[in-house]
Design a protein around this motif. Structure first.
Motif, PDB file in Angstrom:
ATOM      1  N   HIS A  51       1.119  -0.995   0.485  1.00 39.16           N
ATOM      2  CA  HIS A  51       0.199  -0.058   0.374  1.00 39.16           C
ATOM      3  C   HIS A  51       0.848   1.012   0.056  1.00 39.16           C
ATOM      4  O   HIS A  51       0.347   2.072  -0.367  1.00 39.16           O
ATOM      5  N   LEU A  62      -4.938  -3.992  -5.277  1.00 37.36           N
ATOM      6  CA  LEU A  62      -4.477  -3.494  -3.586  1.00 37.36           C
ATOM      7  C   LEU A  62      -5.611  -2.337  -3.572  1.00 37.36           C
ATOM      8  O   LEU A  62      -5.467  -2.560  -2.225  1.00 37.36           O
ATOM      9  N   LYS A  63      -5.381  -1.513  -4.556  1.00 40.14           N
ATOM     10  CA  LYS A  63      -6.634  -0.399  -4.248  1.00 40.14           C
ATOM     11  C   LYS A  63      -8.143  -0.786  -4.028  1.00 40.14           C
ATOM     12  O   LYS A  63      -8.683  -0.044  -3.345  1.00 40.14           O
TER      13      LYS A  63
END
Length: 342
Positions: free
Chosen positions: A45, A328-329
């Protein structure tokens, strides 16, 4: 060499790819440095924060990536800790001054000259990189390169968070957010603290199901109240709401450990709901995690090897780094995402 390069701060979204696949000169190791041929690099992240400008790199362009596994191919002058061919890892801590009060007491994560891999120096979204030899780690046998990569950040920072939580051999531990770091904390607890029960708070039904699969005794939404009060909670989210919710779930004298490099301003108004008597009174504590030390990385790698901890991973070729970051986002997470160089 091929590398995924960040040339300007941009928002990553479907069809919009900030990282560009470029040909860059192969780096040359300086005094005390290693040249590493990279085989795998975890996706974190923190890279999203760098790319989108929330944690600004000091200079652009830069090659992101700080969960790096590869083999030593060349030694700089006086870099005698390793041999050619050794399999090594590189973590978030790229270097520190080595002389300040923090460095001399093993707390180099707090050094004012702390440099981060992939932010303050080129990192692992590439085929080659250099690193000071004192900040590289032998990778234990038993892990593939892909399995080892997430251990270097998600695992090491999770281990530091667990140490700071101050739990004994038994107790109730809460985890808020359940991505790469959370699932490794749970595996570490299961292997080394069998009398500790884990309770998970996560927005995503998929993350909650994943947590139950790994042995969580309970998994609920971030706003839910756990069935019991918890001795410690580790928060790995970028938001403020889970912080306030977590404090209400602690026992008197309990500790909240915030494992996040930043908190978003988007839900900062949630802090106005903080009520002293409900959330903070009775000697509750808040502790933040800042970076990692070399001790954290080294100790966690050995613990993980001894306990047979294997992260769940999804592999992506280097050129698909933008896609891995987008997933991931958007919360498409089960375990960790790793770039593979081929």
């Amino acid at each position: 060499m091929k590398a995924m390069v960040l040339e300007e701060i941009q928002t990553i979204s479907k069809g919009h790819n900030p990282l560009k696949l470029k040909e860059r000169p192969r780096p040359v190791p300086g005094k005390g440095e290693l040249l590493i041929k990279i085989s795998a690099c975890g996706v974190c992240h923190t890279e999203l924060d760098e790319i989108e400008g929330r944690t600004l790199p000091p200079d652009l362009p830069v090659i992101p990536g700080h969960q790096v596994v590869g083999r030593v191919r060349k030694l700089g002058e006086a870099a005698d800790q390793f041999d050619i061919g050794d399999r090594v890892g590189v973590a978030w801590i790229f270097s520190s001054c080595g002389e300040c009060r923090f460095c001399t007491t093993g707390e180099e994560n707090l050094c004012p000259e702390f440099k981060a891999t992939g932010r303050d120096a080129d990192g692992g979204y590439a085929e080659w990189m250099t690193v000071p030899a004192g900040y590289a780690y032998w990778i234990p046998e038993g892990f593939t390169d892909v399995q080892a990569a997430p251990l270097l950040c998600a695992g090491a920072i999770g281990y530091r968070s667990l140490r700071l939580a101050g739990l004994g051999e038994k107790g109730n531990l809460g985890l808020t957010g359940f991505g790469g770091s959370g699932h490794l904390i749970m595996k570490l607890v299961e292997a080394n603290f069998p009398k500790v029960e884990v309770y998970v708070f996560a927005r995503s039904p998929g993350e909650r199901a994943f947590a139950r699969d790994l042995g969580a005794v309970w998994a609920g939404d971030t706003a839910e109240e756990a069935p019991v009060k918890l001795d410690a909670i580790i928060d790995t989210t970028p938001a403020w709401k889970p912080v306030v919710e977590a404090l209400e779930n602690l026992i008197p004298g309990g500790r909240l450990v915030i494992n996040a490099i930043r908190k978003e301003a988007g839900d900062q108004d949630y802090l106005f709901k903080l009520d002293y008597s409900r959330h903070l009174w009775m000697e509750k504590e808040i502790k933040t995690v800042a970076n990692v030390t070399r001790r954290d990385v080294d100790e966690f790698l050995k613990l993980a090897a001894g306990a047979g901890i294997e992260p769940e991973v999804q592999e992506f070729p280097l050129k698909e780094a933008n896609q891995a970051l987008l997933e991931l986002k958007t919360g498409e997470i089960r375990g960790a995402k790793v770039l593979v160089m081929d």
